[in-house]
Design an enzyme around this catalytic site. Structure first.
Site, PDB file in Angstrom:
ATOM      1  CG  ASP A 291     -28.053   6.841 118.143  1.00  0.00           C
ATOM      2  OD1 ASP A 291     -28.580   7.696 118.870  1.00  0.00           O
ATOM      3  OD2 ASP A 291     -26.957   6.295 118.382  1.00  0.00           O
TER       4      ASP A 291
HETATM    5  N1  URA Z   1     -26.646   4.065 122.595  1.00  0.00           N
HETATM    6  C1  URA Z   1     -26.333   4.569 121.386  1.00  0.00           C
HETATM    7  O1  URA Z   1     -25.196   4.941 121.141  1.00  0.00           O
HETATM    8  N2  URA Z   1     -27.294   4.636 120.455  1.00  0.00           N
HETATM    9  C2  URA Z   1     -28.555   4.231 120.658  1.00  0.00           C
HETATM   10  O2  URA Z   1     -29.389   4.309 119.756  1.00  0.00           O
HETATM   11  C3  URA Z   1     -28.868   3.696 121.916  1.00  0.00           C
HETATM   12  C4  URA Z   1     -27.908   3.632 122.871  1.00  0.00           C
END
Ligand code: URA
Length: 232
Positions: A104
């Site tokens: 993310d």
């Molecule tokens: N899980 C998440 O919520 N975000 C990420 O970036 C990776 C795994």
């Protein structure tokens, strides 16, 4: 048959314009004869190409590790936000590298890149079940019931079912989480499902690979041994 300039780029010698300068300087030889014309065709299976007398191996299997900072989206292009591609050193930009899976925008840590489409598919295939280890700061305190719920396979708020995962409470508002799949916002949604919304998330490990002392925002190439270990 392949153009010499393309062969040199694929060998990691540099960008197209860097390769031009290197050729002009007379630093490249094919079968012992100096060559300055990048349009020359060669058979990569048989030709011996050297740079400053050192033999080049042709297409190298490049896998890069980035320690991703927050604020960058995992995409090759984006209209609004800076992308992780902007963090790759210039000498890798011509290699058509793609991120392996995604983190993310707010998540930091280990993100791999490769131009090898087969390797990319093998690494992100759900069948592969590569364990990914995250460090999270979150509201509340994880307890034994949360650990059990993760181990049993959580049901998220939208009803989707997760594979069994590992939750290790590290102290007040801190946990380590290991998951073997890559659903959208997976760790954040798993923690939210247990009433512990995440405020900070970092991926620290993917399969046998760890961030080590790689500084935030920096990249490094995986060694042949590391590539073999993830592609087993
Ligand atoms: N899980 C998440 O919520 N975000 C990420 O970036 C990776 C795994």
């Amino acid at each position: 048959m392949e153009r010499l300039d393309k062969f040199l780029c694929d060998s990691g010698v540099g960008t197209r314009s860097q390769v031009k300068v290197i050729l002009k300087a007379g630093r490249v030889a094919i079968d012992g004869r100096t060559v300055k014309d990048g349009s020359l065709k060669l058979d990569p299976q048989t030709a011996v190409v050297t740079l400053d007398g050192e033999k080049l191996g042709g297409k190298r299997r490049v896998v890069l590790m980035l320690n991703k900072p927050a604020g960058y989206v995992t995409a090759t292009e984006d209209k609004q936000d800076p992308t992780v591609m902007e963090l790759l050193p210039a000498s890798y930009r011509h290699m058509d590298l793609k991120p392996v899976g995604r983190l993310d925008k707010a998540t930091e840590g280990l993100l791999l890149f490769t131009a090898d489409g087969d390797l990319l598919h093998r690494l992100i295939s759900p069948k592969k079940e590569v364990p990914k280890v995250y460090y999270a700061r979150h509201e509340g305190q994880a307890g034994p019931e949360d650990v059990e719920a993760f181990a049993a396979g959580l049901t998220l708020r939208d009803g989707s079912q997760c594979l069994p995962a590992k939750l290790e409470p590290l102290g007040a508002g801190e946990s380590r989480i290991t998951v073997c799949e890559g659903k959208y916002h997976q760790v954040r949604r798993m923690m939210a499902a247990r009433g512990m919304p995440v405020s900070y998330l970092e991926r620290q490990q993917e399969g046998p690979l760890t961030l080590g002392d790689l500084p935030r925002g920096q990249t490094r190439e995986l060694t042949e041994e590391e590539i073999a270990a993830i592609d087993g």
